[in-house]
Design an enzyme around this catalytic site. Structure first.
Site, PDB file in Angstrom:
ATOM      1  N   HIS A   1      15.356  -9.080   0.731  1.00  0.00           N
ATOM      2  CA  HIS A   1      15.677  -7.794   0.118  1.00  0.00           C
ATOM      3  C   HIS A   1      16.558  -7.951  -1.116  1.00  0.00           C
ATOM      4  CE1 HIS A   1      14.462  -4.805   3.474  1.00  0.00           C
ATOM      5  NE2 HIS A   1      13.690  -5.883   3.489  1.00  0.00           N
TER       6      HIS A   1
ATOM      7  N   HIS B   1       7.241 -12.204   8.854  1.00  0.00           N
ATOM      8  CA  HIS B   1       7.113 -11.568  10.164  1.00  0.00           C
ATOM      9  C   HIS B   1       6.790 -12.570  11.268  1.00  0.00           C
ATOM     10  CE1 HIS B   1       6.327  -7.362   8.218  1.00  0.00           C
ATOM     11  NE2 HIS B   1       7.511  -7.877   7.927  1.00  0.00           N
TER      12      HIS B   1
END
Length: 724
Positions: A93, A256
């Site tokens: 992020h 993920h």
């Protein structure tokens, strides 16, 4: 009288109250040109971060980070006993705000520490990740920036869970205040999406789909759980981050492969984000009233998904689950759309209870990798060839976390990969003896005798150098890519004139290099800049001033094979107010586009002002339009632009939708000049007028020339990281 009524500050302290911006919201904002000054920087004036980083024991830092990964803290317990997935998200992020449109965003300045990013919904609970890092940052102090530490921590997190990373480069220098130049969108509510028009056309230069998100909505577009529709958003968003389909699949599946999302209960139990939290929270936010508010009870996105059976170990289980089950829509405990495997056993470990197991779950955007035809083809290949997946993820992760650093010349540290990558805009290393002072003088003489005009010399050098973006350190004169596709064909570069100038300069280059011995050469990149400097010197001479424009050789010429045409296309100017150019008509006024360009060139308001005034009288407008050429002595470096703009004997009126103006003699009505909004703003905007008055004064000519030369030299060398 009460104590409260005695306070001398009845309404606000310094900086409070109604601002000029409140009164005049459309006022041109020059503050973006004066960010990150020494007044906001606590470091010593002689502090050199690159040198400090070189003194850092990187191996020791990594050992401390490795120990941190599995040292769970009661105040924010680690999922599965390992903070690695949290730190991967933090690094992702930090870097993931980058967008290619203007090169802004990204990890390069540690902006995740500041508003608005520290309080974006998509960054919920990353405040805890940075607090977990504080003891390590405190230990190593100024030798590692927050910007570098966040990315390094993401790398160590991956390595600690069995993944082999591609490399790491330091060199990201912290700033000490929020970046005000980044346009994050016009929405005034979190998760608003007024950035779309028509058939889901996303506003440029934005990449994220909603205000406060890094990428896409994991539930699907606006929460619609449609994997095919989500794939369209994914493809556009990741493309605007410079990622192709293979890199996109690798990043989503790779990221993920670790950890989980958090949606243990309803989001309304959240407290305010860090910037709105009480002072006693000490910069932390999202305090939750659901259960303990942490660990098993943690809420972040509202989604409750764990993708793999190995959430703290690299594996191919993401694809095994993606293709191994059919999926049905369900909702998280917080009410968010997600997917659960049909007819599956409970194989997924619990994050905090070793005895508990769960059904496999996925996000809508995960299923996009299976149901979008192009993504499915790549995903299946990765499923069947795990080694290709690992390599693709390593490379894509490195690109994600280093894309905004610019060329390899800025990379620091022992883990910099040896392989040069096309997206790094590679330029060959200097492989010859450089020209000396005598050579420079001789080449200038040849250039000035070549028949090329001052305007042509200056315009070409400016076009080459002014592609630089201080946002992602791309572009600039080094590499001479102005002679290559796509730049040679850009409208702003006037291809016909450019071809003539390059042909002449290449002839001079060939003659010079052919006459040398001992391996001495001049590159075309150097010669283009030198020609511009010669043009400026001649223009100053035409105005009665003898100046020597600084010039340092050392640029090299890139090859077409080293130039990704699609990647460089985003550098094409849609507007260049310095050359009175706009490719089309835009929502933003021309003067705002000028300031945006100046900010990308790292210019101050005075530098922007003196460059516009100088380039106008040097007749460098694209297409040789007369707008703003307020002089009877073109190609002479005079302050005539300012003198004539400030002349009260001229009355200005709009002629073309308030974009082009005529200046007529107040007494006779005779046409004197024409100008654009970019020209007239230096007389209408109070701050810019104040600067114009400095350069338009009777005693300003010598200062004007000095300041123009200094600003010119700055632009010509913006990409010379070897000189830093």
């Amino acid at each position: 009288m009460t104590t409260e009524s005695k306070c001398p500050f009845k309404h606000a302290a310094a900086g409070g109250g109604v601002s000029n911006r409140d009164w005049w919201p459309n006022q041109l904002n020059l503050k973006v040109l004066h960010q990150h000054s020494s007044k906001s920087d606590p470091m010593d004036t002689d502090f050199d971060y690159a040198q400090a980083f070189k003194r850092l024991d990187l191996a020791a830092v990594k050992q401390d980070l490795l120990a941190l990964m599995t040292t769970s803290q009661d105040w924010w317990p680690a999922d599965f006993g390992h903070y690695g997935p949290l730190f991967i998200r933090m690094a992702w992020h930090s870097a993931g705000t980058y967008r290619t449109g203007d090169g802004r965003g990204g990890a390069g300045a540690g902006q995740q520490r500041f508003a608005p990013l520290n309080s974006w919904p998509d960054n919920a609970n990353l405040d805890k990740a940075r607090r977990l890092l504080w003891p390590i940052k405190q230990k190593y102090g100024r030798n590692i920036s927050w910007a570098d530490l966040m990315i390094l921590t993401g790398n160590v997190a991956l390595e600690s869970m069995g993944f082999k990373t591609f490399g790491f480069a330091g060199g990201r220098k912290d700033v000490w205040e929020p970046e005000e130049d980044v346009y994050w969108g016009s929405e005034t509510t979190w998760l608003g999406d007024q950035r779309y028009t028509g058939d889901r056309d996303l506003e440029n230069p934005l990449a994220a789909v909603q205000m406060g998100l890094i990428y896409v909505n994991p539930e699907g577009p606006n929460g619609n759980p449609d994997p095919i529709a989500a794939a369209r958003d994914i493809r556009e968003t990741f493309a605007r981050m410079a990622m192709n389909d293979e890199e996109t699949v690798a990043l989503i599946a790779g990221g993920h492969s670790f950890g989980k999302t958090h949606g243990a209960g309803p989001a309304p139990t959240w407290g305010p984000e860090p910037e709105a939290a009480g002072i006693e929270e000490q910069g932390l936010g999202w305090s939750s009233r659901f259960g303990t508010g942490k660990g098993t009870d943690a809420i972040t996105s509202g989604l409750e998904v764990t993708w793999t059976t190995t959430p703290t170990q690299w594996s191919n289980n993401f694809f095994q689950n993606l293709f191994g089950y059919e999926w049905e829509l369900t909702k998280s405990p917080a009410g968010a759309h997600q997917w659960v495997a049909k007819d599956a056993a409970e194989t997924i470990p619990d994050a905090h209870d070793p005895s508990a197991k769960h059904l496999p779950t996925m996000l809508t955007t995960d299923l996009s990798l299976r149901f979008d035809p192009a993504y499915e083809k790549i995903s299946r290949r990765f499923y069947e060839h795990p080694e290709q997946f690992a390599d693709a993820f390593a490379r894509a992760w490195f690109k994600l976390t280093h894309r905004d650093m610019g060329p390899r010349a800025r990379y620091l540290g022992p883990e910099v990969p040896a392989e040069a990558l096309i997206w790094q805009d590679p330029i060959p290393a200097v492989d010859h003896k450089l020209i000396d002072t005598q050579d420079i003088a001789a080449l200038k003489a040849r250039i000035l005798a070549s028949g090329l005009s001052v305007s042509q010399l200056v315009s070409t050098a400016w076009a080459s150098a002014s592609t630089f973006r201080g946002s992602d350190m791309r572009g600039g004169a080094n590499g001479a890519r102005i002679r290559l596709a796509p730049q040679k064909d850009w409208e702003a570069n006037q291809p016909a004139q450019l071809a003539k100038v390059l042909e002449t300069l290449e002839s001079i280059q060939g003659a010079f290099n052919g006459a040398q011995s001992g391996g001495k050469k001049v590159s075309l990149a150097d010669l283009i800049v030198l020609a511009g400097c010669a043009g400026v010197e001649q223009a100053a001479k035409n105005a009665g001033h003898a100046v020597e424009v600084p010039f340092t050789p050392g640029r090299m010429d890139a090859a077409q094979a080293q130039t990704d045409v699609e990647s460089f296309a985003v550098l094409e100017p849609i507007a260049d107010g310095f050359r009175n150019y706009q490719k089309g008509k835009y929502t933003l006024p021309a003067e705002a586009l000028l300031v945006d360009k100046a900010q990308l060139l790292t210019l101050t308001a005075p530098e922007m002002t003196v460059l516009v005034g100088g380039l106008r009288v040097l007749d460098t407008n694209i297409g040789q339009t007369r707008h703003g050429v307020f002089t009877q002595r073109p190609e002479s470096l005079t302050n005539d632009f300012f003198v004539n703009l400030l002349d009260m004997g001229t009355e200005w009126k709009a002629t073309d939708g308030r974009d082009v103006f005529e200046g007529r003699d107040r007494a006779t009505g005779a046409l004197k000049w024409t100008g654009t909004r970019v020209d007239l703003v230096f007389g209408s905007h109070s701050q810019l007028r104040a600067l114009a008055e400095v350069y338009g004064s009777a005693d300003a000519q010598a200062k004007f020339v000095r300041d123009f030369v200094a600003a010119w030299d700055k632009v010509m060398n913006l990409d010379r990281f070897d000189l830093a």
